[in-house]
Structures are given as structure tokens and as C-alpha cells.
Design an enzyme around this catalytic site. Sequence first.
Site, PDB file in Angstrom:
ATOM      1  N   ASN A   1      -1.595  13.328   0.206  1.00  7.52           N
ATOM      2  CA  ASN A   1      -2.558  12.927  -0.818  1.00  7.52           C
ATOM      3  C   ASN A   1      -3.793  13.806  -0.664  1.00  7.52           C
ATOM      4  O   ASN A   1      -4.268  14.030   0.455  1.00  7.52           O
ATOM      5  CB  ASN A   1      -2.926  11.455  -0.642  1.00  7.52           C
TER       6      ASN A   1
ATOM      7  N   CYS B   1      -0.354   1.532   1.094  1.00  6.65           N
ATOM      8  CA  CYS B   1      -1.252   1.654  -0.048  1.00  6.65           C
ATOM      9  C   CYS B   1      -2.368   0.636   0.134  1.00  6.65           C
ATOM     10  O   CYS B   1      -2.110  -0.576   0.119  1.00  6.65           O
ATOM     11  CB  CYS B   1      -0.490   1.398  -1.351  1.00  6.65           C
ATOM     12  N   GLY B   2      -3.594   1.096   0.317  1.00  5.29           N
ATOM     13  CA  GLY B   2      -4.714   0.197   0.595  1.00  5.29           C
ATOM     14  C   GLY B   2      -5.067  -0.693  -0.575  1.00  5.29           C
ATOM     15  O   GLY B   2      -5.224  -1.918  -0.429  1.00  5.29           O
ATOM     16  N   ASN B   3      -5.227  -0.117  -1.767  1.00  2.04           N
ATOM     17  CA  ASN B   3      -5.534  -0.935  -2.936  1.00  2.04           C
ATOM     18  C   ASN B   3      -4.356  -1.844  -3.278  1.00  2.04           C
ATOM     19  O   ASN B   3      -4.546  -2.975  -3.751  1.00  2.04           O
ATOM     20  CB  ASN B   3      -5.902  -0.055  -4.124  1.00  2.04           C
TER      21      ASN B   3
ATOM     22  N   ASN C   1      -6.535   1.279  -9.722  1.00  2.00           N
ATOM     23  CA  ASN C   1      -5.193   1.495  -9.178  1.00  2.00           C
ATOM     24  C   ASN C   1      -4.348   0.304  -9.619  1.00  2.00           C
ATOM     25  O   ASN C   1      -4.631  -0.830  -9.233  1.00  2.00           O
ATOM     26  CB  ASN C   1      -5.268   1.499  -7.651  1.00  2.00           C
TER      27      ASN C   1
ATOM     28  N   ASN D   1       6.294   3.930  -4.579  1.00  2.00           N
ATOM     29  CA  ASN D   1       5.532   4.827  -5.437  1.00  2.00           C
ATOM     30  C   ASN D   1       6.113   4.817  -6.848  1.00  2.00           C
ATOM     31  O   ASN D   1       7.235   4.363  -7.077  1.00  2.00           O
ATOM     32  CB  ASN D   1       5.570   6.256  -4.884  1.00  2.00           C
TER      33      ASN D   1
ATOM     34  N   CYS E   1      -7.774   5.318  -4.811  1.00  3.06           N
ATOM     35  CA  CYS E   1      -6.795   5.349  -3.725  1.00  3.06           C
ATOM     36  C   CYS E   1      -7.470   4.751  -2.504  1.00  3.06           C
ATOM     37  O   CYS E   1      -8.426   5.326  -1.975  1.00  3.06           O
ATOM     38  CB  CYS E   1      -6.333   6.777  -3.450  1.00  3.06           C
ATOM     39  N   GLY E   2      -6.987   3.586  -2.066  1.00  3.19           N
ATOM     40  CA  GLY E   2      -7.642   2.876  -0.975  1.00  3.19           C
ATOM     41  C   GLY E   2      -7.550   3.584   0.366  1.00  3.19           C
ATOM     42  O   GLY E   2      -8.547   3.723   1.080  1.00  3.19           O
ATOM     43  N   THR E   3      -6.341   4.034   0.727  1.00  2.00           N
ATOM     44  CA  THR E   3      -6.212   4.761   1.992  1.00  2.00           C
ATOM     45  C   THR E   3      -6.956   6.089   1.920  1.00  2.00           C
ATOM     46  O   THR E   3      -7.469   6.583   2.926  1.00  2.00           O
ATOM     47  CB  THR E   3      -4.733   4.999   2.357  1.00  2.00           C
TER      48      THR E   3
ATOM     49  N   ARG F   1       0.347  11.809  -3.998  1.00  2.00           N
ATOM     50  CA  ARG F   1       1.772  12.127  -3.949  1.00  2.00           C
ATOM     51  C   ARG F   1       2.550  10.876  -4.367  1.00  2.00           C
ATOM     52  O   ARG F   1       2.073   9.745  -4.193  1.00  2.00           O
ATOM     53  CB  ARG F   1       2.194  12.566  -2.546  1.00  2.00           C
TER      54      ARG F   1
END
EC number: 5.1.1.7
Length: 260
Positions: free
Chosen positions: A172, A76-78, A15, A67, A200-202, A191
Site C-alpha cells: 500500500n 484492514c484498520g477501518n 472506506n 479485498n 486507509c486505517g492501517t 493494493r
Amino acid sequence: MSEKLFFSKYQGAGNDFILVDNRTGFFDRSNVDLVKSLCDRRFGIGADGLMLLQDIKNFDFEMVYFNADGREGTMCGNGGRCIVAFARDLGLINDNTAFLAVDGSHEAKIQREQVDLGMINVSTTARDGAAYIINTGSPHYIQFVEDLKNLSVYDAGYAIRNNDTYREAGINVNFIEQESDGGYFVRTFERGVEDETLACGTGATAAAMAVALANGLEGHLEIPIRVLGGQLYISFHRAGDLFTDVRLKGPAQFVFSGKI
């Protein structure tokens, strides 16, 4: 804004993000076209998203996430893990930090190129047929599948993200499959990017929670999640629908810096 923008590029399990030190407040965060053009992989720097690091009282910094479509996004986790590495490289923090994001406060620990990020608690989950709907700072749809490596994630994810239920707000879409070593493989249509991303972290966090729900697992759990861009580790404590002490751990690496 001045003619030249100085930036750094970081990636977390594939990411990738543009990081901008905006402590002086020079960056116009309402300029959707600018952010979109910077994230463009052919005409700009290229990234899944852009983040501003900003000053804020009572925290080490504030994370503002956009985004790739140029619009401010949800958590966004990452990206959160990457901005922690960025803050360290700027000399703002050492091995521990507390920062503010759109979904509230987060704390993180740095262990070399691994960042262990505290995520929000989750107390509400839902179902859409066989799929799980879980918001881990961003909304996620999680579907268990077979033969994930051969699935057309773009086509399947696009169809779900744009159906009558999710078209307006977006969601997502994550597809998950158990692997022979007991871990799980996840692929995600995001998305805002409107395409499959390498991680995708989350989404990985939501997928791990779906594993716990589907298998009736309770107590303290750590669930390894493999994504196309590398390996993530999700841990939490589950008691019924309540997930606490949620953590997302994985790599966050500097790629390059420059001016544009």
C-alpha cells in the site's frame, strides 16, 4: 449458499465495506469471483472490501477480510472499526469487544459513532530511499510530499506498487503532507483495490509512525490524520523502533442493508 445473500454496508471515513453475518458458516470464503462481483461498484453492491463475521472460541467474533479483488487480505484498520460497529448492531457486544483478525487479537471501544481500535505493536521499520516501510497489519510505503491535493495518487501509487521491489507481494502506498494546523493529510493507493481509496486505517497508522520517526518524537503521542473521507486519530507510545499501545480512532457508520 442460498440464492439471496443478506448484507449490511458500513463506512469508516469513506472506506466502505460489505458486512456479512457468517456465524452459520454458509458463505463460501474460497469463492473469489463471488466476493469480487459483490464489491464491483457497477455490477454489484460496491465496496473497498468484504468482511465475514464468524464465531470463534475465546473471542466475541472473528473478522475475515477480503479485498475488492476477491482475495483474502491482510488486516484492514477501518474495516476492523466497521465490523465492531456491525457486531454491536447485531447485539453481540456492547461498548467493548475483543475479536480475532488475521494479524492476531484486537480490542476496541465504541463511543457513539466513533470506534477506538487497538492495533498490533510494531517493532520493525525500514527505509526505501526517503520513504518509510512499516507493517501495521498490512505493509505500507510512506512518502512525504508537497502539494498533496494536486498529486496524481493513482499514477504515483500504481508505479511504486508495481515496481520491481513490490510487484509480486504488493504494498500500500501512502503520501503524506503536514498541514498548517499541525496535523497531517494522507492519501493512499491500496493494493487489492488497485486504486486510491478515501481512507486507509492501517495506512494512516503507518503514516503517523513515519511522522514520529522523521521528527524524532518519542513517548506517548497522538497524531491527527486527515484523509479524503474524514478525520482519523492515531496514538501510540514510541521507544526507538518499538511502537506499543497503538490505537486507531475514527467514525464507523451504518449505511444501508439489503439482500442480493
